[in-house]
Design a protein around this motif. Sequence first.
Motif, PDB file in Angstrom:
ATOM      1  N   MET A   1       0.840  -1.206   0.000  1.00 45.94           N
ATOM      2  CA  MET A   1       0.000   0.000   0.000  1.00 45.94           C
ATOM      3  C   MET A   1       0.874   1.254   0.000  1.00 45.94           C
ATOM      4  N   LYS A   2       1.906   1.233   0.814  1.00 45.98           N
ATOM      5  CA  LYS A   2       2.813   2.394   0.930  1.00 45.98           C
ATOM      6  C   LYS A   2       3.509   2.664  -0.403  1.00 45.98           C
ATOM      7  N   TRP A   3       4.058   1.603  -1.015  1.00 45.59           N
ATOM      8  CA  TRP A   3       4.834   1.769  -2.257  1.00 45.59           C
ATOM      9  C   TRP A   3       3.963   2.102  -3.465  1.00 45.59           C
ATOM     10  N   SER A   4       2.697   1.693  -3.424  1.00 47.09           N
ATOM     11  CA  SER A   4       1.792   1.998  -4.553  1.00 47.09           C
ATOM     12  C   SER A   4       0.955   3.244  -4.273  1.00 47.09           C
ATOM     13  N   ARG A   5       1.120   3.810  -3.055  1.00 49.45           N
ATOM     14  CA  ARG A   5       0.381   4.999  -2.609  1.00 49.45           C
ATOM     15  C   ARG A   5      -1.118   4.708  -2.470  1.00 49.45           C
ATOM     16  N   ALA A   6      -1.471   3.464  -2.219  1.00 47.05           N
ATOM     17  CA  ALA A   6      -2.884   3.083  -2.052  1.00 47.05           C
ATOM     18  C   ALA A   6      -3.337   3.427  -0.635  1.00 47.05           C
ATOM     19  N   ARG A   7      -4.550   3.940  -0.518  1.00 48.06           N
ATOM     20  CA  ARG A   7      -5.077   4.315   0.789  1.00 48.06           C
ATOM     21  C   ARG A   7      -6.098   3.314   1.318  1.00 48.06           C
ATOM     22  N   LYS A   8      -6.539   2.384   0.443  1.00 39.39           N
ATOM     23  CA  LYS A   8      -7.531   1.395   0.888  1.00 39.39           C
ATOM     24  C   LYS A   8      -7.305   0.054   0.219  1.00 39.39           C
ATOM     25  N   VAL A   9      -7.784  -0.985   0.887  1.00 36.15           N
ATOM     26  CA  VAL A   9      -7.637  -2.347   0.363  1.00 36.15           C
ATOM     27  C   VAL A   9      -9.000  -3.047   0.383  1.00 36.15           C
ATOM     28  N   TYR A  10      -9.368  -3.587  -0.780  1.00 36.04           N
ATOM     29  CA  TYR A  10     -10.593  -4.379  -0.902  1.00 36.04           C
ATOM     30  C   TYR A  10     -10.257  -5.849  -0.658  1.00 36.04           C
ATOM     31  N   VAL A  11     -11.161  -6.567   0.005  1.00 37.16           N
ATOM     32  CA  VAL A  11     -10.908  -7.976   0.333  1.00 37.16           C
ATOM     33  C   VAL A  11     -12.070  -8.828  -0.206  1.00 37.16           C
ATOM     34  N   PRO A  12     -11.963  -9.305  -1.446  1.00 33.52           N
ATOM     35  CA  PRO A  12     -13.088 -10.019  -2.059  1.00 33.52           C
ATOM     36  C   PRO A  12     -13.243 -11.477  -1.636  1.00 33.52           C
ATOM     37  N   LYS A  13     -12.379 -11.972  -0.790  1.00 34.17           N
ATOM     38  CA  LYS A  13     -12.447 -13.350  -0.277  1.00 34.17           C
ATOM     39  C   LYS A  13     -12.370 -14.383  -1.386  1.00 34.17           C
ATOM     40  N   ILE A  14     -11.368 -14.235  -2.217  1.00 36.05           N
ATOM     41  CA  ILE A  14     -11.117 -15.219  -3.272  1.00 36.05           C
ATOM     42  C   ILE A  14      -9.661 -15.643  -3.192  1.00 36.05           C
ATOM     43  N   GLY A  15      -9.386 -16.802  -3.723  1.00 33.38           N
ATOM     44  CA  GLY A  15      -8.011 -17.294  -3.695  1.00 33.38           C
ATOM     45  C   GLY A  15      -7.787 -18.345  -4.761  1.00 33.38           C
ATOM     46  N   LEU A  16      -6.696 -19.058  -4.619  1.00 28.72           N
ATOM     47  CA  LEU A  16      -6.310 -20.039  -5.629  1.00 28.72           C
ATOM     48  C   LEU A  16      -7.383 -21.112  -5.823  1.00 28.72           C
ATOM     49  N   SER A  17      -7.965 -21.610  -4.726  1.00 26.36           N
ATOM     50  CA  SER A  17      -8.961 -22.685  -4.860  1.00 26.36           C
ATOM     51  C   SER A  17     -10.182 -22.223  -5.658  1.00 26.36           C
TER      52      SER A  17
END
Length: 299
Positions: free
Chosen positions: A268-284
């Motif tokens: 987040m710091k390096w991309s200057r992002a202020r928020k993170v979305y968590v869609p609850k998806i993954g490899l499976s």
Amino acid sequence: MLIIKKYAAIDIGSNAVRLLISTITEPEDKDPTFKKTSLVRVPIRLGEDVFVNGKISAFNMMRMRDTMKAFNLLMKSHQIECYKACATSAMRDAKNGQELAKLVKEESDIDIEIIDGEHEAAIIAATDLHTLIQDDKTYLYVDVGGGSTEFTLYAEGKTIASKSFKLGTVRILNDMIEPNIWEEVEAWIKKETKNYTKISLIGSGGNINNIFKSSGKKMGKPLSYFYLSSYYQLLNSLTYEERISQLNLNTDRADVIIPATKIYLSAMKWSRARKVYVPKIGLSDGIIKSLYNDEKAKE
């Protein structure tokens, strides 16, 4: 006519092994729906062996064999039509990864495909990520695992860049990351995001899902950098035992959650992002989707 199918995905990670059973419903003239019917997670932590000793121990080979035998029985009970088993960083790096895959095949009749980081990122991209990604916005997708982290930059609805780094929670805990890896990740993120403004993070992996759940936020609402940073400070202020008792974390989650949160915060710091979305998806989830797409292509 309503068509109902049952598929299974096995995700063999560096921290845990998961079996996801999904029921796919195909109504006439409508898009299919994917429903999680069952999710079984076994914290074998193969990465602890591999990143320290270069190979999977005999003890964990037997645990893997037993787990896969159990998964095979569960798939039979659920009357699964087709499945796919993918192994990531730990088995990929293990000297005896192929040997373990052979043992599992002989004992449980489950075929394991050992995939690289780029393939892993592509499978995850096959999920419902597109429903979250808006064409007029820029996102850095970060999937933190035990052995590696996959980064993908999306802009204008397209994949701009994707890279996998050997920066994972189990590696960090065991002090087995390569020198300069943090600097490499920082340089890559800054280079790829420098021409974009208002970037949001999309986080996936068990740790960020756990943090999101504890935040009490509604699905679809993002976590702020401030919230994640405060939570990171809270985690660091507690002992391992306190994280289990006070934050209700599993024993195999209470240690890896700290390095995972550090990776998300750094991204987040390096991309200057202020928020993170968590869609609850993954490899499976991605494995199920890619299986479905492959089967559709054959029809």
